[in-house]
Design a protein around this motif. Sequence first.
Motif, mmCIF file in Angstrom:
data_model
loop_
_atom_site.group_PDB
_atom_site.id
_atom_site.type_symbol
_atom_site.label_atom_id
_atom_site.label_comp_id
_atom_site.label_asym_id
_atom_site.label_seq_id
_atom_site.Cartn_x
_atom_site.Cartn_y
_atom_site.Cartn_z
ATOM 1 N N MET A 59 0.837 -1.195 0.000
ATOM 2 C CA MET A 59 0.000 0.000 0.000
ATOM 3 C C MET A 59 0.873 1.248 0.000
ATOM 4 N N CYS A 60 1.739 1.354 -0.998
ATOM 5 C CA CYS A 60 2.613 2.508 -1.078
ATOM 6 C C CYS A 60 1.843 3.703 -1.624
ATOM 7 N N ALA A 61 2.309 4.896 -1.285
ATOM 8 C CA ALA A 61 1.629 6.105 -1.736
ATOM 9 C C ALA A 61 1.810 6.273 -3.228
ATOM 10 N N ASN A 62 0.867 6.968 -3.880
ATOM 11 C CA ASN A 62 0.961 7.218 -5.304
ATOM 12 C C ASN A 62 1.988 8.296 -5.607
ATOM 13 N N HIS A 63 2.208 9.195 -4.648
ATOM 14 C CA HIS A 63 3.154 10.268 -4.877
ATOM 15 C C HIS A 63 4.561 9.814 -4.520
ATOM 16 N N LYS A 64 5.526 10.662 -4.835
ATOM 17 C CA LYS A 64 6.926 10.306 -4.641
ATOM 18 C C LYS A 64 7.619 11.367 -3.827
ATOM 19 N N TYR A 65 8.383 10.944 -2.830
ATOM 20 C CA TYR A 65 9.160 11.883 -2.037
ATOM 21 C C TYR A 65 10.498 12.162 -2.715
ATOM 22 N N TYR A 66 11.017 13.350 -2.425
ATOM 23 C CA TYR A 66 12.313 13.729 -2.961
ATOM 24 C C TYR A 66 13.120 14.415 -1.867
ATOM 25 N N GLN A 67 14.413 14.178 -1.855
ATOM 26 C CA GLN A 67 15.280 14.914 -0.963
ATOM 27 C C GLN A 67 15.499 16.306 -1.532
ATOM 28 N N ILE A 68 16.005 17.220 -0.700
ATOM 29 C CA ILE A 68 16.264 18.586 -1.151
ATOM 30 C C ILE A 68 17.147 18.598 -2.395
ATOM 31 N N ALA A 69 18.099 17.677 -2.464
ATOM 32 C CA ALA A 69 19.015 17.651 -3.599
ATOM 33 C C ALA A 69 18.308 17.350 -4.904
ATOM 34 N N ARG A 70 17.060 16.842 -4.838
ATOM 35 C CA ARG A 70 16.350 16.478 -6.057
ATOM 36 C C ARG A 70 15.176 17.409 -6.336
ATOM 37 N N LEU A 71 15.077 18.508 -5.643
ATOM 38 C CA LEU A 71 14.046 19.495 -5.934
ATOM 39 C C LEU A 71 14.357 20.199 -7.247
ATOM 40 N N ASN B 21 18.352 9.900 4.530
ATOM 41 C CA ASN B 21 17.807 9.924 3.182
ATOM 42 C C ASN B 21 16.520 9.116 3.083
ATOM 43 N N PHE B 22 15.537 9.658 2.389
ATOM 44 C CA PHE B 22 14.274 8.957 2.181
ATOM 45 C C PHE B 22 14.496 7.711 1.330
ATOM 46 N N GLU B 23 13.877 6.579 1.752
ATOM 47 C CA GLU B 23 13.972 5.348 0.981
ATOM 48 C C GLU B 23 12.629 4.968 0.343
ATOM 49 N N PHE B 24 11.576 4.861 1.151
ATOM 50 C CA PHE B 24 10.258 4.542 0.622
ATOM 51 C C PHE B 24 9.233 4.845 1.710
ATOM 52 N N ASP B 25 7.954 4.724 1.356
ATOM 53 C CA ASP B 25 6.908 5.043 2.318
ATOM 54 C C ASP B 25 5.783 4.025 2.230
ATOM 55 N N LEU B 26 4.894 4.101 3.200
ATOM 56 C CA LEU B 26 3.729 3.230 3.272
ATOM 57 C C LEU B 26 2.542 4.061 3.724
ATOM 58 N N VAL B 27 1.453 4.003 2.970
ATOM 59 C CA VAL B 27 0.207 4.658 3.349
ATOM 60 C C VAL B 27 -0.804 3.570 3.687
ATOM 61 N N LEU B 28 -1.414 3.684 4.874
ATOM 62 C CA LEU B 28 -2.419 2.726 5.320
ATOM 63 C C LEU B 28 -3.794 3.325 5.058
ATOM 64 N N ASP B 29 -4.377 2.996 3.926
ATOM 65 C CA ASP B 29 -5.613 3.633 3.475
ATOM 66 C C ASP B 29 -6.805 3.322 4.362
ATOM 67 N N ASP B 30 -6.738 2.226 5.121
ATOM 68 C CA ASP B 30 -7.913 1.787 5.879
ATOM 69 C C ASP B 30 -8.028 2.451 7.251
ATOM 70 N N TYR B 31 -7.010 3.194 7.683
ATOM 71 C CA TYR B 31 -7.005 3.719 9.040
ATOM 72 C C TYR B 31 -6.748 5.218 9.058
ATOM 73 N N VAL B 32 -7.097 5.841 10.190
ATOM 74 C CA VAL B 32 -6.941 7.290 10.343
ATOM 75 C C VAL B 32 -6.374 7.595 11.728
ATOM 76 N N VAL B 33 -6.111 8.873 11.950
ATOM 77 C CA VAL B 33 -5.642 9.481 13.203
ATOM 78 C C VAL B 33 -4.601 8.633 13.957
ATOM 79 N N PRO B 34 -3.395 8.490 13.418
ATOM 80 C CA PRO B 34 -2.340 7.808 14.163
ATOM 81 C C PRO B 34 -1.990 8.585 15.417
ATOM 82 N N VAL B 35 -1.656 7.865 16.499
ATOM 83 C CA VAL B 35 -1.272 8.523 17.750
ATOM 84 C C VAL B 35 0.055 7.946 18.248
#
Length: 408
Positions: free
Chosen positions: A1-13, A94-108
């Motif tokens: 469940m990876c996000a559709n968008h992509k993160y970038y480090q400052i060096a890649r802006l 450095n950013f490597e990858f991410d995970l979005v949990l579409d089924d849940y909300v409000v992490p604490v």
Amino acid sequence: MCANHKYYQIARLKSHLKIIIISILFPLFVSCTDDEPALSDSFFKIYDDSNLDVSYNPIDVVETVDGFIILTGTELNNTDFMGVQLLKIDDEGNFEFDLVLDDYVVPVGEMYLNEADSNSYFFAMNPTTLEAILLGINPQLEIEVEVSISGINYPLSSNVTSGGNLLLQSYDPLSLETEISEIGLDGSFIGGNSYSIGPGDDVEEDIINHYLNATERPLPFFCGELSPGNYFFNGFYNYSFSLVFTDFSDAPTGVVQGQSTNAGLRAVMPLNGSDFAVAGYQFDANYQLASTTLTTGGISSSADLYPGNMAEIKPYTPTKIINYNSGSDYSLFVSETKGRQILLNFYASDGSVAGTHRIGYLNPFTFSSVKEGADNSLLIVGTTFVAGRFERISLIKIASSEISSYIN
């Protein structure tokens, strides 16, 4: 469940953003000495997104066996609640990858890294049933534990106990009670109790507003362990936002009463016995007490603690207190200033100010969480603004050698 968008480090802006950012941040990290900390000892990273309009609410950071995991709330298209997202960061930030949990909300938070299984544990909420969900994520951001905590709704804060279980503060909208529960890492209910917030539905409105507008005037929900079998939570009790001490009996063992949501405590850290390091607020005013005695076995008022306003600190600032050990023990208070800097105040054991450091110069910063790293560094997660417009997650690691220069 990876996000559709992509993160970038400052060096890649894009190049025009890159020039702006580097011109702002470069003076903060250039040193004329030859003993500058290595990249893995200190770094300052901003994590951008191809969707310029997205916003975040960073929650916490943990250090794993091969880097870091950042837990953050993120915008979702199908709900006004913040979604759940995790960022995997390597040991140089450095950013490597991410995970979005579409089924849940409000992490604490707090997040808890269990060294036995290397999983990072935290709670979120099922938006349909409103039940708390325990999640355990391995260092590769794979879900190892995913358990619904039956009968426990609206998770508000969590922490770890000395026995390696999780303490969870939550709200029951049917009984109008604040709940405090001890939960095993398998999601089992170990013990707990619930305490009345008083009649009326104003509290639920406050909680919903806290979830929906957590970055504006966040309510300082937190919980923790005083000693084995003795706990505390900061939340709604008997009409007010108060610090409540409990051994899970039917009545609290002690209460430091707030004044509705207008005055109370933002953070506490147990020291010895009934002595605590305390950050409090009185309407727009803020204060810090390196050591004060709280009534853990009776009723008292937070208003009696107020020594006067620390004018530099921003109203309604998030605040954390941790113990920092660099050969000597210090109580470290981290908050935000009115000038939108992150403020670090180190207090010695005698209560005197041992050192102060501010993060941020031209760019505005917000603060979310602080942890002590395995190498005696400090890990600070929050947000800053790219090109002065786009709020993005930042992770700052400060080496112990640098921290020692802040302390007298």
